[in-house]
Design a protein around this motif. Structure first.
Motif, PDB file in Angstrom:
ATOM      1  N   TRP A  76     -15.747  17.526  18.628  1.00 26.47           N
ATOM      2  CA  TRP A  76     -16.326  17.444  19.970  1.00 26.47           C
ATOM      3  C   TRP A  76     -17.816  17.727  19.907  1.00 26.47           C
ATOM      4  CZ3 TRP A  76     -13.371  15.642  23.822  1.00 26.47           C
ATOM      5  CH2 TRP A  76     -11.981  15.674  23.644  1.00 26.47           C
ATOM      6  N   TYR A  79     -21.753  16.432  25.887  1.00 29.21           N
ATOM      7  CA  TYR A  79     -21.392  15.468  26.925  1.00 29.21           C
ATOM      8  C   TYR A  79     -20.016  14.838  26.676  1.00 29.21           C
ATOM      9  CZ  TYR A  79     -26.398  16.063  27.379  1.00 29.21           C
ATOM     10  OH  TYR A  79     -27.655  16.611  27.464  1.00 29.21           O
ATOM     11  N   ASP A  80     -19.095  15.635  26.172  1.00 36.44           N
ATOM     12  CA  ASP A  80     -17.709  15.208  25.920  1.00 36.44           C
ATOM     13  C   ASP A  80     -17.593  14.090  24.891  1.00 36.44           C
ATOM     14  OD1 ASP A  80     -16.567  17.090  27.634  1.00 36.44           O
ATOM     15  OD2 ASP A  80     -16.758  15.766  29.369  1.00 36.44           O
ATOM     16  N   GLU A  81     -18.599  13.891  24.063  1.00 36.13           N
ATOM     17  CA  GLU A  81     -18.475  12.905  22.989  1.00 36.13           C
ATOM     18  C   GLU A  81     -17.454  13.434  21.995  1.00 36.13           C
ATOM     19  OE1 GLU A  81     -21.288  10.156  20.162  1.00 36.13           O
ATOM     20  OE2 GLU A  81     -22.140  12.002  20.967  1.00 36.13           O
ATOM     21  N   SER A  82     -16.599  12.553  21.490  1.00 42.99           N
ATOM     22  CA  SER A  82     -15.551  13.001  20.569  1.00 42.99           C
ATOM     23  C   SER A  82     -15.377  12.011  19.426  1.00 42.99           C
ATOM     24  CB  SER A  82     -14.229  13.179  21.317  1.00 42.99           C
ATOM     25  OG  SER A  82     -13.768  11.938  21.822  1.00 42.99           O
TER      26      SER A  82
END
Length: 143
Positions: A76, A79-82
């Motif tokens: 993770w 900005y919630d990038e996964s």
């Protein structure tokens, strides 16, 4: 995307992954522990990179089935990038200790960035629904 798959691994990496023409490309399948020393283009100095830049924390989700554990490690970022880091199936009855010991290897592993620094999984969430609820509680409590 299909036309990209018909290319050589180097051409694919350059086109889809944004690798430049001047970069040396080596494709290493998952699970490979060591890269052979080919003695050219500096391939012997490559190491297995498990984490892309931008990963700040790792989590693991585990689904319990009657005959196996299925897991996914997710990185993770901001900005919630996964990123999907690792996914696998551990065969064995979740009532037994052996599948949980193999899951411990996944959870306790230090996942590495290109610079050699590493992260461990911060939290693991395990599905406890189904026929193995008390066994899941017992094995998780032990950890």
């Amino acid at each position: 995307m299909l036309e990209a798959l018909a290319q050589t691994p180097g051409e694919f990496a350059r086109r889809v992954c944004g690798v430049s023409e001047t970069d040396t490309v080596a494709v290493v399948p998952r699970g490979v522990k060591e890269i052979p020393d080919y003695g050219f283009y500096g391939l012997s100095s490559l190491r297995r990179v498990e984490l892309p830049e931008g990963v700040l924390v790792l989590t693991c989700g585990v689904d319990t089935q009657d005959d196996r554990l299925e897991y996914e490690v997710v990185g993770w970022g901001r900005y919630d990038e996964s990123w999907g880091i690792k996914k696998g199936v551990i065969m064995g009855d979740p009532n037994d200790g052996e599948p949980w010991l193999r899951l411990d290897d996944v959870i306790d592993h230090v996942y590495r960035f290109e610079n050699g620094r590493g992260l461990k999984i911060s939290i693991t969430c395990v599905d406890s629904g189904g026929h193995k609820t008390q066994s899941v509680y017992r094995h998780c409590h032990e950890r």
